[in-house]
Design a protein around this motif. Structure first.
Motif, PDB file in Angstrom:
ATOM      1  N   GLN B   2      -4.903   5.327   7.421  1.00 31.49           N
ATOM      2  CA  GLN B   2      -4.962   3.988   6.891  1.00 31.49           C
ATOM      3  C   GLN B   2      -6.011   3.921   5.803  1.00 31.49           C
ATOM      4  O   GLN B   2      -7.140   4.334   5.976  1.00 31.49           O
ATOM      5  N   ASN B  31      -4.896  -2.035  -7.807  1.00 37.62           N
ATOM      6  CA  ASN B  31      -4.628  -3.405  -7.387  1.00 37.62           C
ATOM      7  C   ASN B  31      -4.687  -3.494  -5.870  1.00 37.62           C
ATOM      8  O   ASN B  31      -4.610  -2.471  -5.168  1.00 37.62           O
ATOM      9  N   GLN B  33      -3.093  -5.987  -2.628  1.00 34.52           N
ATOM     10  CA  GLN B  33      -2.119  -7.028  -2.315  1.00 34.52           C
ATOM     11  C   GLN B  33      -2.285  -7.469  -0.868  1.00 34.52           C
ATOM     12  O   GLN B  33      -2.764  -6.709  -0.030  1.00 34.52           O
ATOM     13  N   LEU B  48      -1.173 -10.692  -5.352  1.00 35.40           N
ATOM     14  CA  LEU B  48      -1.687  -9.428  -5.891  1.00 35.40           C
ATOM     15  C   LEU B  48      -2.892  -9.719  -6.751  1.00 35.40           C
ATOM     16  O   LEU B  48      -2.860 -10.657  -7.557  1.00 35.40           O
ATOM     17  N   GLY B  92      -2.964  -0.266  -4.035  1.00 34.14           N
ATOM     18  CA  GLY B  92      -2.155   0.557  -4.920  1.00 34.14           C
ATOM     19  C   GLY B  92      -3.053   1.262  -5.913  1.00 34.14           C
ATOM     20  O   GLY B  92      -3.968   0.660  -6.469  1.00 34.14           O
ATOM     21  N   ASN B  94      -1.685   3.375  -8.490  1.00 37.32           N
ATOM     22  CA  ASN B  94      -0.958   3.439  -9.760  1.00 37.32           C
ATOM     23  C   ASN B  94      -1.481   4.543 -10.656  1.00 37.32           C
ATOM     24  O   ASN B  94      -1.464   4.447 -11.867  1.00 37.32           O
ATOM     25  N   GLY B  96      -0.221   7.613 -10.755  1.00 35.29           N
ATOM     26  CA  GLY B  96       0.809   8.615 -10.524  1.00 35.29           C
ATOM     27  C   GLY B  96       1.300   8.621  -9.090  1.00 35.29           C
ATOM     28  O   GLY B  96       2.164   9.396  -8.745  1.00 35.29           O
ATOM     29  N   ASN B  97       0.739   7.758  -8.282  1.00 37.05           N
ATOM     30  CA  ASN B  97       1.147   7.676  -6.885  1.00 37.05           C
ATOM     31  C   ASN B  97       1.499   6.234  -6.617  1.00 37.05           C
ATOM     32  O   ASN B  97       0.639   5.382  -6.556  1.00 37.05           O
ATOM     33  N   GLU B  98       2.753   5.980  -6.474  1.00 37.26           N
ATOM     34  CA  GLU B  98       3.187   4.592  -6.420  1.00 37.26           C
ATOM     35  C   GLU B  98       3.208   3.990  -5.030  1.00 37.26           C
ATOM     36  O   GLU B  98       3.543   2.839  -4.882  1.00 37.26           O
ATOM     37  N   LYS B  99       2.858   4.771  -4.031  1.00 38.57           N
ATOM     38  CA  LYS B  99       2.955   4.199  -2.695  1.00 38.57           C
ATOM     39  C   LYS B  99       1.806   3.223  -2.476  1.00 38.57           C
ATOM     40  O   LYS B  99       0.690   3.416  -2.935  1.00 38.57           O
ATOM     41  N   LEU B 100       2.118   2.166  -1.765  1.00 36.40           N
ATOM     42  CA  LEU B 100       1.095   1.241  -1.303  1.00 36.40           C
ATOM     43  C   LEU B 100       0.604   1.697   0.057  1.00 36.40           C
ATOM     44  O   LEU B 100       1.414   2.085   0.894  1.00 36.40           O
ATOM     45  N   THR B 101      -0.672   1.640   0.282  1.00 34.30           N
ATOM     46  CA  THR B 101      -1.249   2.021   1.561  1.00 34.30           C
ATOM     47  C   THR B 101      -1.719   0.766   2.266  1.00 34.30           C
ATOM     48  O   THR B 101      -2.529   0.021   1.719  1.00 34.30           O
ATOM     49  N   PHE B 102      -1.206   0.558   3.459  1.00 29.70           N
ATOM     50  CA  PHE B 102      -1.459  -0.678   4.192  1.00 29.70           C
ATOM     51  C   PHE B 102      -2.588  -0.527   5.194  1.00 29.70           C
ATOM     52  O   PHE B 102      -2.811   0.554   5.753  1.00 29.70           O
ATOM     53  N   GLY B 103      -3.280  -1.650   5.417  1.00 30.03           N
ATOM     54  CA  GLY B 103      -4.292  -1.693   6.451  1.00 30.03           C
ATOM     55  C   GLY B 103      -3.685  -1.948   7.816  1.00 30.03           C
ATOM     56  O   GLY B 103      -2.460  -1.975   7.977  1.00 30.03           O
TER      57      GLY B 103
END
Lengths: 114, 112
Positions: B2, B31, B33, B48, B92, B94, B96-103
């Motif tokens: 996480q 960013n 969100q 965001l 995010g 951004n 080169g790695n577009e995945k969002l990492t969630f808490g």
């Protein structure tokens, strides 16, 4: 479609069976994501697609997990030889273009492995 | 693993009160969100905020971002019963790695 559609919404399977989970993203969305959420926990990143290619597969928990996407549209997440620890809600999300990080999520597929 | 951790894990308040949730993260971001999740199913994007912004408003929501402390807060003013849900922050890069990492989420309960 109007939103991200996932099927099945619920799947109960026996340990050792294979399962396929399907995601239909919003039409025109080039990026597609799979996340896993265990009961009462946060989201665990699995894989994302840019078009039909998957630049980052680092989140797949084991080689029993695989995913593909065709026609820059539908994606299938396959879990082979399911284990009880695979029980979770599998969430799919899509975003319009590469770099637009706001995700639209589907309702998820709840997988229960007995 | 996480990226973000929300605090508190659970929060119960009376309807009409304000609710504040915090999020801390570990790496540099482009960013941050906030998303809401009802009944353990799909998430809905709320707001965001970019790394060069410090505060953002949307209706009854106010988000702050402190990149020096690697933290963010979400304030919901004049809470309603319908605000009962789990709230997640997502970061995010951004780069080169577009995945969002969630808490890990905050479970908010509004008591009527």
């Amino acid at each position: 479609g109007a939103g991200v559609s996932q099927s099945p919404s619920n799947k109960v399977t026996e340990k050792g069976k294979d399962v396929e989970l399907r995601c239909d993203p919003i039409s025109g969305h080039t990026a597609l994501y799979w996340y896993r959420q265990r009961l009462g926990q946060g989201l665990e990143f699995l894989i994302y697609f840019q078009g039909n290619s998957a630049p980052d597969k680092s989140g797949l928990p084991s080689d029993r997990f695989s995913a593909e996407r065709t026609g820059e549209s539908v994606s299938t997440l396959t879990i082979q030889r399911t284990q009880q620890e695979d029980s979770a809600v599998y969430l799919c999300a899509s975003s319009l273009v590469f770099g637009a990080n706001v995700l639209t999520f589907g309702a998820g597929s709840r997988l229960t492995v007995l | 693993s996480q990226q973000g951790e929300e605090d508190p894990q659970a929060l119960s308040i009376q309807e009409g009160e304000n609710a504040t949730m915090n999020c801390s993260y570990k790496t540099s971001i482009n960013n941050l969100q906030w998303y809401r999740q009802n009944s353990g199913r799909g998430l809905v994007h709320l707001i965001l905020i970019r790394s060069n912004e410090r505060e953002k408003h949307s209706g009854r929501l106010r988000v702050t971002l402190d990149t020096s402390k690697k933290s963010s807060s979400l304030l919901i003013t004049a809470s309603r019963a319908a605000d009962t849900a789990s709230y997640f922050c997502a970061t995010g890069t951004n780069f080169g790695n577009e995945k969002l990492t969630f808490g890990t989420g905050t479970r908010l309960t509004i008591i009527p």
